[in-house]
Design a protein around this motif. Structure first.
Motif, PDB file in Angstrom:
ATOM      1  N   LEU A  33       0.877  -1.304  -0.100  1.00 32.54           N
ATOM      2  CA  LEU A  33      -0.135  -0.137   0.055  1.00 32.54           C
ATOM      3  C   LEU A  33       0.839   1.415   0.142  1.00 32.54           C
ATOM      4  O   LEU A  33       0.551   2.336  -0.537  1.00 32.54           O
ATOM      5  CB  LEU A  33      -1.198  -0.327   1.193  1.00 32.54           C
ATOM      6  N   HIS A  34       2.027   1.304   0.617  1.00 31.89           N
ATOM      7  CA  HIS A  34       2.941   2.362   0.667  1.00 31.89           C
ATOM      8  C   HIS A  34       4.287   1.920   0.384  1.00 31.89           C
ATOM      9  O   HIS A  34       5.247   1.784   1.186  1.00 31.89           O
ATOM     10  CB  HIS A  34       2.700   3.018   2.129  1.00 31.89           C
ATOM     11  N   PRO A  35       4.351   1.656  -0.956  1.00 38.70           N
ATOM     12  CA  PRO A  35       5.803   1.190  -1.339  1.00 38.70           C
ATOM     13  C   PRO A  35       7.296   2.143  -1.263  1.00 38.70           C
ATOM     14  O   PRO A  35       8.211   1.612  -1.073  1.00 38.70           O
ATOM     15  CB  PRO A  35       5.867   0.895  -2.755  1.00 38.70           C
ATOM     16  N   ASN A  36       6.584   3.610  -0.795  1.00 33.65           N
ATOM     17  CA  ASN A  36       7.731   4.518  -0.977  1.00 33.65           C
ATOM     18  C   ASN A  36       7.979   5.247   0.616  1.00 33.65           C
ATOM     19  O   ASN A  36       8.770   6.044   0.634  1.00 33.65           O
ATOM     20  CB  ASN A  36       7.746   5.649  -2.004  1.00 33.65           C
ATOM     21  N   ASP A  37       7.273   4.765   1.510  1.00 40.42           N
ATOM     22  CA  ASP A  37       7.379   5.184   2.848  1.00 40.42           C
ATOM     23  C   ASP A  37       8.519   4.903   3.465  1.00 40.42           C
ATOM     24  O   ASP A  37       8.980   3.791   3.621  1.00 40.42           O
ATOM     25  CB  ASP A  37       6.259   4.503   3.603  1.00 40.42           C
ATOM     26  N   PRO A  38       9.437   6.012   3.743  1.00 38.70           N
ATOM     27  CA  PRO A  38      10.927   5.670   4.309  1.00 38.70           C
ATOM     28  C   PRO A  38      10.866   4.745   5.564  1.00 38.70           C
ATOM     29  O   PRO A  38      11.658   3.878   5.623  1.00 38.70           O
ATOM     30  CB  PRO A  38      11.160   7.097   4.540  1.00 38.70           C
ATOM     31  N   ARG A  39       9.811   4.997   6.508  1.00 39.24           N
ATOM     32  CA  ARG A  39       9.826   4.252   7.728  1.00 39.24           C
ATOM     33  C   ARG A  39       9.716   2.884   7.153  1.00 39.24           C
ATOM     34  O   ARG A  39      10.451   1.956   7.797  1.00 39.24           O
ATOM     35  CB  ARG A  39       8.822   4.772   8.787  1.00 39.24           C
ATOM     36  N   LEU A  40       8.845   2.516   6.561  1.00 38.86           N
ATOM     37  CA  LEU A  40       8.434   1.162   6.198  1.00 38.86           C
ATOM     38  C   LEU A  40       9.634   0.489   5.556  1.00 38.86           C
ATOM     39  O   LEU A  40      10.106  -0.733   5.718  1.00 38.86           O
ATOM     40  CB  LEU A  40       7.072   0.873   5.362  1.00 38.86           C
ATOM     41  N   VAL A  41      10.153   1.178   4.413  1.00 41.47           N
ATOM     42  CA  VAL A  41      11.383   0.718   3.563  1.00 41.47           C
ATOM     43  C   VAL A  41      12.405   0.460   4.532  1.00 41.47           C
ATOM     44  O   VAL A  41      13.148  -0.627   4.247  1.00 41.47           O
ATOM     45  CB  VAL A  41      11.582   1.795   2.504  1.00 41.47           C
ATOM     46  N   ALA A  42      12.952   1.354   5.429  1.00 39.34           N
ATOM     47  CA  ALA A  42      13.997   1.326   6.386  1.00 39.34           C
ATOM     48  C   ALA A  42      13.766  -0.038   7.164  1.00 39.34           C
ATOM     49  O   ALA A  42      14.739  -0.873   7.505  1.00 39.34           O
ATOM     50  CB  ALA A  42      14.031   2.579   6.947  1.00 39.34           C
ATOM     51  N   GLN A  43      12.630  -0.196   7.669  1.00 35.23           N
ATOM     52  CA  GLN A  43      12.471  -1.313   8.624  1.00 35.23           C
ATOM     53  C   GLN A  43      12.452  -2.482   7.665  1.00 35.23           C
ATOM     54  O   GLN A  43      13.226  -3.754   8.535  1.00 35.23           O
ATOM     55  CB  GLN A  43      10.822  -1.041   9.139  1.00 35.23           C
ATOM     56  N   ALA A  44      11.976  -2.747   6.645  1.00 35.89           N
ATOM     57  CA  ALA A  44      11.881  -3.971   5.784  1.00 35.89           C
ATOM     58  C   ALA A  44      13.357  -4.077   5.439  1.00 35.89           C
ATOM     59  O   ALA A  44      13.831  -5.354   5.501  1.00 35.89           O
ATOM     60  CB  ALA A  44      11.197  -3.765   4.405  1.00 35.89           C
ATOM     61  N   ALA A  45      14.258  -3.183   5.119  1.00 34.88           N
ATOM     62  CA  ALA A  45      15.762  -3.477   4.803  1.00 34.88           C
ATOM     63  C   ALA A  45      16.283  -4.102   6.029  1.00 34.88           C
ATOM     64  O   ALA A  45      17.240  -5.017   6.072  1.00 34.88           O
ATOM     65  CB  ALA A  45      16.274  -2.161   4.358  1.00 34.88           C
ATOM     66  N   SER A  46      16.043  -3.340   7.117  1.00 36.32           N
ATOM     67  CA  SER A  46      16.801  -4.206   8.318  1.00 36.32           C
ATOM     68  C   SER A  46      16.292  -5.403   8.890  1.00 36.32           C
ATOM     69  O   SER A  46      17.001  -6.560   9.220  1.00 36.32           O
ATOM     70  CB  SER A  46      16.375  -3.173   9.706  1.00 36.32           C
ATOM     71  N   LEU A  47      14.825  -5.657   8.461  1.00 31.71           N
ATOM     72  CA  LEU A  47      14.312  -7.119   8.548  1.00 31.71           C
ATOM     73  C   LEU A  47      14.847  -8.136   7.685  1.00 31.71           C
ATOM     74  O   LEU A  47      15.398  -9.239   7.910  1.00 31.71           O
ATOM     75  CB  LEU A  47      12.780  -7.154   8.608  1.00 31.71           C
ATOM     76  N   TYR A  48      15.131  -7.561   6.428  1.00 32.65           N
ATOM     77  CA  TYR A  48      15.513  -8.712   5.434  1.00 32.65           C
ATOM     78  C   TYR A  48      17.173  -8.934   5.856  1.00 32.65           C
ATOM     79  O   TYR A  48      17.639 -10.134   5.548  1.00 32.65           O
ATOM     80  CB  TYR A  48      15.555  -8.060   4.134  1.00 32.65           C
ATOM     81  N   ALA A  49      17.653  -7.955   6.270  1.00 34.78           N
ATOM     82  CA  ALA A  49      19.142  -8.173   6.665  1.00 34.78           C
ATOM     83  C   ALA A  49      19.412  -9.356   7.693  1.00 34.78           C
ATOM     84  O   ALA A  49      20.165 -10.304   7.742  1.00 34.78           O
ATOM     85  CB  ALA A  49      19.912  -6.935   6.994  1.00 34.78           C
ATOM     86  N   ALA A  50      18.426  -9.094   8.732  1.00 27.60           N
ATOM     87  CA  ALA A  50      18.203 -10.154   9.828  1.00 27.60           C
ATOM     88  C   ALA A  50      17.908 -11.590   9.190  1.00 27.60           C
ATOM     89  O   ALA A  50      18.293 -12.528  10.135  1.00 27.60           O
ATOM     90  CB  ALA A  50      17.147  -9.731  10.769  1.00 27.60           C
TER      91      ALA A  50
END
Length: 282
Positions: A137-154
């Motif tokens: 729903l919000h592909p460009n939201d900075p908070r969600l993208v940053a959190q997703a990047a952190s999660l994928y790294a984990a």
């Protein structure tokens, strides 16, 4: 003894960045026994927002005091969740974030916070489910993208995290200049095998933080992976010389081990032995 202008002035000072003055004005208003309970509660909530980052324990007390004077709001629930999350109390933060989302459906702060708390609790699959739905729903939201990047790294999915962070840094100059985001991208590129890309980013970070031994250690590791052994040895030597700046002796000892490895590859046995000797002390 007139509370309304105290609260108004405190809010104006807070918005203008005069935090110390704002804190005092709001505190004075909250302590006025003659003020309406709702107005005192508003001052306490504003104080909690001011203290949320730097003094989370005080913020929790101020929020609780506000709740004794006026009914709980959805924003109160969200702030309570965020404060628990900052305190590392994921067990309390997760149900509070879920409750906030029931009251504020689709709220992006609550969504990103819930994903963060779930990740902190080790519930990576649940965090992934929350973020995947929100990012659609919000592909460009900075908070969600940053959190997703952190999660994928984990989750060990660096290849999925890197494009997200690169897109985010391209779309927002402030995020591109943010050292935490840059460091996360550098770490992911290193893990994903792009050592030249990681080296470039670590070099950029060190231009503004030249005395950060962990950045130097990370840069040296990227140089070793590319067989730039002389450069790596020089980088590790700078890092271990900053012993007092390491967060503990264990991290410093590991850096000495990295120096020993780079020196051995660089045919420098004296430095290698000295580094191993230093490492053995811790």
């Amino acid at each position: 003894e007139f509370a309304e202008p105290k609260v108004a002035l405190g809010l104006l000072d807070a918005r203008a960045g005069r935090i110390e003055a704002a804190h005092q004005e709001l505190l004075d208003a909250a302590k006025l026994p003659s003020a309406q309970p709702e107005l005192r509660a508003r001052a306490l909530r504003a104080l909690a927002h001011l203290d949320e980052t730097g003094h989370p324990d005080a913020a929790r007390e101020e929020l609780l005091a506000a709740l004794k004077l006026s009914p709980e709001t959805p924003d109160d629930v969200l702030m309570g969740a965020e404060l628990a999350d900052r305190a590392g109390d994921a067990a309390d933060a997760i149900p509070a974030y879920r409750r906030a989302l029931n009251l504020l459906p689709g709220d992006l702060d609550a969504t990103a916070g819930l994903a963060h708390a779930l990740q902190h609790e080790g519930k990576l699959a649940d965090a992934d489910t929350v973020l995947t739905a929100a990012l659609k729903l919000h592909p460009n939201d900075p908070r969600l993208v940053a959190q997703a990047a952190s999660l994928y790294a984990a989750e060990g999915k660096a290849a999925d995290a890197i494009p997200l962070l690169e897109q985010l840094r391209t779309s927002d100059p402030k995020i591109a200049a943010d050292p935490d985001t840059t460091q996360l991208l550098a770490q992911l590129e290193y893990v994903n095998g792009d050592n030249a890309g990681a080296e470039k980013l670590y070099t950029e970070l060190l231009a503004t933080h030249p005395q950060d031994p962990m950045l130097l250690d990370a840069l040296g590791s990227a140089q070793v992976k590319q067989s730039h052994d002389a450069q790596a040895e020089a980088t590790f030597l700078k890092a271990v010389a900053l012993r007092a700046a390491f967060h503990d002796d264990q991290a410093w000892g590991e850096a000495e081990g990295h120096l020993a490895f780079a020196a051995s590859k660089n045919n420098d046995p004296q430095t290698c032995l000295a580094a191993l000797d230093a490492r053995s002390t811790v």
